[in-house]
Write a protein that holds these residues in place. Structure first.
Motif, short mmCIF file in Angstrom:
data_model
loop_
_atom_site.label_atom_id
_atom_site.label_comp_id
_atom_site.label_asym_id
_atom_site.label_seq_id
_atom_site.Cartn_x
_atom_site.Cartn_y
_atom_site.Cartn_z
N GLU A 58 32.07 -6.65 -15.43
CA GLU A 58 32.49 -6.98 -14.07
C GLU A 58 33.61 -6.07 -13.60
OE1 GLU A 58 33.35 -11.13 -13.70
OE2 GLU A 58 31.46 -11.70 -14.66
N HIS A 59 33.41 -5.44 -12.45
CA HIS A 59 34.40 -4.54 -11.85
C HIS A 59 34.35 -4.70 -10.33
CE1 HIS A 59 35.25 -2.19 -15.50
NE2 HIS A 59 33.98 -2.40 -15.79
N LEU A 60 35.40 -4.25 -9.67
CA LEU A 60 35.40 -4.11 -8.21
C LEU A 60 35.45 -2.62 -7.91
CD1 LEU A 60 37.86 -6.83 -6.86
CD2 LEU A 60 35.39 -6.70 -6.52
N VAL A 61 34.55 -2.16 -7.06
CA VAL A 61 34.50 -0.75 -6.67
C VAL A 61 34.85 -0.67 -5.20
CG1 VAL A 61 33.02 1.27 -6.45
CG2 VAL A 61 32.72 -0.28 -8.40
N MET A 62 35.83 0.16 -4.85
CA MET A 62 36.24 0.31 -3.46
C MET A 62 35.54 1.52 -2.86
SD MET A 62 40.05 0.59 -1.78
CE MET A 62 40.57 -0.88 -2.62
N GLU B 133 35.75 -3.56 -0.83
CA GLU B 133 35.52 -3.78 -2.25
C GLU B 133 34.12 -4.34 -2.49
OE1 GLU B 133 38.74 -6.27 -3.55
OE2 GLU B 133 40.00 -4.53 -3.92
N HIS B 134 33.44 -3.79 -3.49
CA HIS B 134 32.10 -4.22 -3.86
C HIS B 134 32.14 -4.64 -5.32
CE1 HIS B 134 30.32 -2.28 -0.27
NE2 HIS B 134 31.30 -1.42 -0.44
N PRO B 135 31.80 -5.89 -5.62
CA PRO B 135 31.75 -6.31 -7.02
C PRO B 135 30.47 -5.77 -7.68
CG PRO B 135 31.13 -8.14 -5.61
CD PRO B 135 31.54 -7.00 -4.70
N THR B 136 30.58 -5.43 -8.95
CA THR B 136 29.38 -5.04 -9.68
C THR B 136 28.54 -6.30 -9.91
OG1 THR B 136 30.54 -5.26 -11.80
CG2 THR B 136 30.47 -3.07 -10.82
N THR B 137 27.23 -6.14 -9.89
CA THR B 137 26.33 -7.29 -10.03
C THR B 137 25.35 -7.13 -11.18
OG1 THR B 137 24.77 -6.35 -8.44
CG2 THR B 137 26.46 -7.85 -7.57
N ARG B 138 25.46 -6.04 -11.92
CA ARG B 138 24.54 -5.77 -13.02
C ARG B 138 25.34 -5.60 -14.31
NH1 ARG B 138 20.22 -1.48 -10.58
NH2 ARG B 138 19.72 -2.66 -8.73
N SER C 268 26.48 -0.76 -14.01
CA SER C 268 26.35 -0.29 -12.63
C SER C 268 26.68 1.19 -12.57
CB SER C 268 27.30 -1.05 -11.70
OG SER C 268 27.00 -2.42 -11.71
N ALA C 269 25.91 1.95 -11.77
CA ALA C 269 26.12 3.39 -11.61
C ALA C 269 26.81 3.64 -10.27
CB ALA C 269 24.80 4.13 -11.67
N VAL C 270 27.98 4.27 -10.32
CA VAL C 270 28.78 4.57 -9.12
C VAL C 270 28.66 6.06 -8.81
CG1 VAL C 270 31.10 4.53 -8.13
CG2 VAL C 270 30.40 2.72 -9.69
N CYS C 271 28.38 6.37 -7.55
CA CYS C 271 28.21 7.75 -7.10
C CYS C 271 29.51 8.55 -7.29
CB CYS C 271 27.82 7.77 -5.62
SG CYS C 271 27.67 9.42 -4.93
N SER D 81 25.15 10.08 -2.09
CA SER D 81 24.26 8.93 -2.17
C SER D 81 24.13 8.24 -0.81
CB SER D 81 24.80 7.92 -3.20
OG SER D 81 24.03 6.74 -3.18
N ALA D 82 22.92 7.77 -0.51
CA ALA D 82 22.68 6.99 0.72
C ALA D 82 23.07 5.54 0.51
CB ALA D 82 21.22 7.10 1.12
N THR D 83 23.38 5.15 -0.71
CA THR D 83 23.72 3.76 -1.01
C THR D 83 25.14 3.64 -1.56
OG1 THR D 83 22.75 3.93 -3.23
CG2 THR D 83 21.32 3.14 -1.46
N LYS D 84 26.03 4.54 -1.13
CA LYS D 84 27.41 4.53 -1.64
C LYS D 84 28.04 3.15 -1.49
CE LYS D 84 28.72 8.30 0.61
NZ LYS D 84 29.57 9.30 1.17
N PRO D 85 28.80 2.70 -2.45
CA PRO D 85 29.35 3.47 -3.56
C PRO D 85 28.42 3.60 -4.75
CG PRO D 85 30.21 1.25 -3.66
CD PRO D 85 29.34 1.33 -2.43
#
Length: 66
Positions: free
Chosen positions: A21-25, A31-36, A39-42, A47-51
């Motif tokens: 579990e992480h938060l990606v800004m 902020e977007h929480p990881t849900t998997r 998770s792969a961060v650009c 990426s068209a789906t940033k972050p």
């Protein structure tokens, strides 16, 4: 003796992998929480789906990859 699994792995020329579990800004400060489990961060910024990584780094010239 087993080694602990790292929470963050930087893939050469590709994304940053986050385990657990992480938060990606994003660029807008949202902020977007990881849900998997992983998770792969650009990191290339294309990426068209940033972050999140969508694999775009595979089609950009190698010299422009992270």
């Amino acid at each position: 003796m087993s080694r602990p699994t790292p929470d963050v792995v930087l893939c050469p020329g590709g994304p940053m992998l986050l385990r657990g579990e992480h938060l990606v800004m994003d660029d807008d400060g949202v902020e977007h929480p990881t849900t998997r489990p992983i998770s792969a961060v650009c990191r290339c910024g294309k990426s068209a789906t940033k972050p999140w990584c969508d694999g775009t780094h595979k089609v950009i010239p190698e010299r422009l990859r992270p």
